[in-house]
Design a protein around this motif. Structure first.
Motif, PDB file in Angstrom:
ATOM      1  N   GLY A   1      -1.709  -1.360  -4.243  1.00  0.00           N
ATOM      2  CA  GLY A   1      -2.587  -0.369  -3.999  1.00  0.00           C
ATOM      3  C   GLY A   1      -1.885   0.881  -4.007  1.00  0.00           C
TER       4      GLY A   1
ATOM      5  N   LEU B   1      -5.133   0.391   1.824  1.00  0.00           N
ATOM      6  CA  LEU B   1      -4.605  -0.296   0.466  1.00  0.00           C
ATOM      7  C   LEU B   1      -3.685  -1.571   0.601  1.00  0.00           C
ATOM      8  CD1 LEU B   1      -3.382   3.580  -0.737  1.00  0.00           C
ATOM      9  CD2 LEU B   1      -5.541   2.184  -1.710  1.00  0.00           C
TER      10      LEU B   1
ATOM     11  N   GLY C   1       0.811  -1.202   0.054  1.00  0.00           N
ATOM     12  CA  GLY C   1       0.025  -0.033   0.175  1.00  0.00           C
ATOM     13  C   GLY C   1       0.934   1.308  -0.067  1.00  0.00           C
TER      14      GLY C   1
ATOM     15  N   ALA D   1      -4.394   5.239  -8.250  1.00  0.00           N
ATOM     16  CA  ALA D   1      -4.358   3.922  -8.668  1.00  0.00           C
ATOM     17  C   ALA D   1      -4.001   3.332 -10.103  1.00  0.00           C
ATOM     18  CB  ALA D   1      -6.122   3.590  -8.926  1.00  0.00           C
TER      19      ALA D   1
ATOM     20  N   ALA E   1      -4.731  -4.891  -1.261  1.00  0.00           N
ATOM     21  CA  ALA E   1      -3.804  -5.638  -2.259  1.00  0.00           C
ATOM     22  C   ALA E   1      -3.620  -6.711  -1.894  1.00  0.00           C
ATOM     23  CB  ALA E   1      -2.412  -4.728  -2.223  1.00  0.00           C
TER      24      ALA E   1
END
Length: 231
Positions: free
Chosen positions: A120, A100, A78, A124, A104
């Motif tokens: 993540g 994130l 993340g 994006a 992920a």
């Protein structure tokens, strides 16, 4: 900031390997607390999952590829802000990068592909680009022979400035054999791709759609600090 959340694959089949992994990381200088870029070292979070927080994208890349080489782990990265101040342990942290990383690693576990890794990011598109490069590098590494890894590992252990002649002497093979193994392993190509993956991870930490001036008109970059979060 970068959060790495990794989850064991097939723990019911092979047993819990978290302690084994954490023990390996304790002997790996790049993963230790106080090492360059390591903010919170790897620790068990829940079940057969471990997590770490790092501040440098190059360190996140190195650690992710090291974990993937070991095999048996799904890796989620993340890239984004975290709430400050960070608590003493990674598992107690919170913020976008943690969320994130969680998303992920769940994607990485569900992937039907050779490389169980996902990224993540607050951006994006940049996260997807970083993931594509990392997956490609890991896929190349996964096809290396034991002979190729022997040369690469010996070169790394020899330290900065080591020459192929030094590796050949240590392994008792010719310099030509060392060169051939490195070419076959695509080692130079991996070294060239790693910085790109790191730059993309950095870019993924900033949502450019909302990345406007920060407090008092000062912009906040991927490694800057805002009022309550840092990227």
């Amino acid at each position: 900031m970068f959060v790495l959340t990794i989850d064991q694959v097939g723990s019911r089949r092979v047993g819990d390997r978290v302690d084994e992994l954490l023990s390996a990381f304790r002997t790996l200088p790049a993963a230790a607390i106080g090492a360059r870029g390591v903010v919170r070292p790897f620790e068990r979070t829940v079940g057969d999952e471990v997590q770490a927080v790092v501040s440098e994208a190059t360190v996140a890349v190195d650690l992710a590829l090291t974990i993937l080489r070991r095999g048996g782990w799904s890796v989620g990265i993340g890239s984004g802000p975290v709430e400050l101040p960070l608590p003493p342990t990674a598992r107690a942290g919170t913020g976008e990068a943690f969320y994130l990383a969680r998303g992920a690693v769940e994607r990485a576990k569900s992937r039907v592909r050779a490389v169980p890794l996902s990224v993540g990011g607050a951006d994006a598109a940049a996260a997807a680009d970083a993931e594509a490069v990392l997956v490609l590098v890991a896929a190349v590494a996964g096809r290396r022979t034991a002979a190729g890894w022997e040369v690469i590992d010996t070169l790394g252990a020899a330290g900065v400035g080591a020459r192929q002649e030094d590796v050949a002497m240590r392994l008792g093979i010719t310099q030509q054999a060392v060169s051939q193994r490195l070419r076959t392993a695509l080692w130079a190509e991996e070294l060239a791709a790693r910085p790109l993956a790191a730059r993309l991870l950095d870019a993924a930490g900033v949502d450019h759609r909302h990345d406007t001036a920060g407090v008092d008109g000062v912009g906040v970059g991927s490694s800057g600090i805002g009022s309550s979060v840092t990227r």
